[in-house]
Enzyme design. Structure first.
Site, short mmCIF file in Angstrom:
data_model
loop_
_atom_site.label_atom_id
_atom_site.label_comp_id
_atom_site.label_asym_id
_atom_site.label_seq_id
_atom_site.Cartn_x
_atom_site.Cartn_y
_atom_site.Cartn_z
N ASP A 215 10.88 2.14 -2.23
CA ASP A 215 9.62 1.55 -1.74
C ASP A 215 9.84 0.13 -1.22
O ASP A 215 10.66 -0.62 -1.76
CB ASP A 215 8.59 1.57 -2.87
N ARG B 176 6.75 -3.70 3.89
CA ARG B 176 6.65 -5.13 3.59
C ARG B 176 7.88 -5.88 4.13
O ARG B 176 7.78 -6.99 4.62
CB ARG B 176 6.48 -5.35 2.07
N SER C 189 6.22 11.29 0.47
CA SER C 189 5.40 11.95 -0.55
C SER C 189 4.33 12.84 0.08
O SER C 189 4.02 12.71 1.27
CB SER C 189 4.73 10.90 -1.45
N ASN D 113 1.93 10.69 1.67
CA ASN D 113 2.30 9.88 2.84
C ASN D 113 1.82 10.50 4.16
O ASN D 113 1.80 9.82 5.19
CB ASN D 113 3.82 9.65 2.89
N TRP D 114 1.38 11.77 4.13
CA TRP D 114 0.77 12.37 5.33
C TRP D 114 -0.48 11.59 5.74
O TRP D 114 -0.95 11.70 6.86
CB TRP D 114 0.38 13.83 5.08
N ARG E 7 -0.75 8.51 6.19
CA ARG E 7 -0.43 7.31 6.99
C ARG E 7 -0.76 7.55 8.47
O ARG E 7 -0.93 8.70 8.89
CB ARG E 7 1.05 6.98 6.82
N ARG F 232 4.60 1.92 -10.70
CA ARG F 232 3.91 3.20 -10.80
C ARG F 232 4.81 4.32 -10.30
O ARG F 232 5.85 4.08 -9.70
CB ARG F 232 2.60 3.16 -10.01
N SER G 238 3.60 7.09 -8.42
CA SER G 238 3.16 7.58 -7.10
C SER G 238 3.44 9.06 -6.87
O SER G 238 3.88 9.46 -5.79
CB SER G 238 3.80 6.74 -5.98
N GLU H 118 14.57 6.87 -18.51
CA GLU H 118 14.53 5.41 -18.62
C GLU H 118 14.08 4.92 -17.25
O GLU H 118 14.53 5.44 -16.23
CB GLU H 118 15.92 4.85 -18.97
C1 IPE Z 1 6.10 6.20 -2.82
O1 IPE Z 1 5.80 5.05 -2.10
C2 IPE Z 1 6.63 7.27 -1.91
C3 IPE Z 1 7.98 7.04 -1.39
C4 IPE Z 1 8.76 6.04 -1.68
C5 IPE Z 1 8.48 8.06 -0.49
P1 IPE Z 1 4.33 4.76 -1.55
O2 IPE Z 1 4.40 3.49 -0.81
O3 IPE Z 1 3.80 5.93 -0.81
O4 IPE Z 1 3.49 4.58 -2.90
P2 IPE Z 1 2.06 3.94 -3.13
O5 IPE Z 1 1.12 4.52 -2.12
O6 IPE Z 1 2.19 2.46 -2.94
O7 IPE Z 1 1.71 4.27 -4.55
C1 IPE Z 2 8.66 3.37 1.40
O1 IPE Z 2 8.29 2.16 1.96
C2 IPE Z 2 8.94 4.43 2.43
C3 IPE Z 2 7.95 5.51 2.43
C4 IPE Z 2 6.94 5.62 1.63
C5 IPE Z 2 8.14 6.55 3.41
P1 IPE Z 2 6.80 1.84 2.37
O2 IPE Z 2 6.59 2.27 3.79
O3 IPE Z 2 5.84 2.42 1.40
O4 IPE Z 2 6.79 0.26 2.27
P2 IPE Z 2 5.62 -0.66 1.75
O5 IPE Z 2 5.28 -0.22 0.36
O6 IPE Z 2 4.48 -0.48 2.71
O7 IPE Z 2 6.20 -2.02 1.78
MG MG Z 3 5.02 1.69 -0.31
#
Ligand code: IPE
Ligand code: IPE
Ligand code: MG
Length: 252
Positions: free
Chosen positions: A23, A27, A68, A71-72, A74, A197, A199, A210
């Site tokens: 993750d 950012r 995830s 993530n769909w 987005r 978390r 997620s 762990e």
């Molecule tokens: C978790 O990250 C999913 C992946 C790393 C693939 P997210 O960025 O989707 O998690 P949330 O939405 O902040 O909980």
């Molecule tokens: C994880 O990074 C990659 C995926 C969930 C696909 P993010 O895209 O969630 O990055 P942040 O949390 O927005 O920084």
């Molecule tokens: Mg994220």
């Protein structure tokens, strides 16, 4: 004795199964005033490093959370950018993974992927299926609840058809109905990006993991930070419900 047969009695310093919630790509990009896709692209390097290091250290299974079931949600352009990146990365890396003895396996609702990616996934699994050095599991369109639900649905169908006696459904049979069937339970779960978390990542499989949280954003995750996670793991006393004294007694 109610201990699950799946839980190891001893605690080797090396985790058999490492799982990573990668993750922080978005950012990382935002801090550089770059589009989010640039962050996802920068996330490939730490993937390569993690795969290489885990294989080198003798980890048996490495599971990476790439996308995830949530993530769909987005923006459409981000989802399609990620899917193209997965396809490109898979096509670019598969020969080296295969050459390094890595078996590749995908878990998730793969029917939801586009045809070219689905075919590449299948081809990668077939090409590497005899490899034994390490199994790399990529979780795409994966959700821990999705996995538990599909396992329950399949078992219910088997029971309704008379193939399974409901009384025989135990931890082992249930685990074998999950997408993660045959993989050891997760010993070490790492999440980068600072959030504490799960997620909807692996749920059943992390019952006694762990958990190590890193504040580094995924594109910045490096060998030193991975070593911190391995060292953290090696220092844990895994009790699986027992007392610390019981664990010490077994060790002596
Ligand atoms: C978790 O990250 C999913 C992946 C790393 C693939 P997210 O960025 O989707 O998690 P949330 O939405 O902040 O909980
Ligand atoms: C994880 O990074 C990659 C995926 C969930 C696909 P993010 O895209 O969630 O990055 P942040 O949390 O927005 O920084
Ligand atoms: Mg994220």
């Amino acid at each position: 004795m109610v201990a699950s047969a799946a839980e190891p009695e001893s605690h080797p310093a090396l985790p058999r199964h490492v799982a990573v919630i990668m993750d922080g790509n978005g950012r990382w990009a935002r801090r550089r005033a770059l589009p989010r896709q640039a962050g996802h692209r920068a996330g490939i390097k730490p993937v390569r490093m993690t795969v290489e290091q885990c294989a080198r250290r003798g980890v048996e299974t490495l599971t990476l959370f790439a996308f995830s079931s949530e993530n769909w949600r987005r923006p459409r352009e981000e989802v399609s950018g990620l899917m193209s990146l997965f396809l490109d990365a898979l096509e670019r890396e598969i020969a080296e993974l295969d050459g390094n003895g890595i078996r590749v396996r995908f878990i998730g609702d793969l029917d939801k992927l586009g045809t070219p990616l689905r075919h590449a996934v299948r081809a990668a699994e077939l090409r590497t299926r005899a490899n034994t050095r390490m199994t790399l599991v990529v979780a795409v369109a994966y959700g821990g609840r999705w996995d538990i639900l599909q396992a329950a649905r399949n078992l219910a169908a088997d029971a309704a058809a008379g193939r399974v006696d409901p009384a025989d459904i135990d931890e082992k049979l249930f685990a074998n109905s999950l997408a993660t069937a045959g993989l050891p339970s997760v010993d070490l779960l790492i999440r980068t990006g600072g959030e504490k978390r799960i997620s909807n990542f692996l749920l059943w499989d992390i019952a006694y993991s762990e958990v190590c949280f890193s504040d580094l954003l995924w594109p910045d995750f490096d060998e030193a930070e991975l070593t911190v996670a391995f060292d953290f793991y090696a220092k844990r006393q895994r009790r699986f419900g027992r007392t610390g004294e019981q664990i010490e007694a077994v060790r002596c």
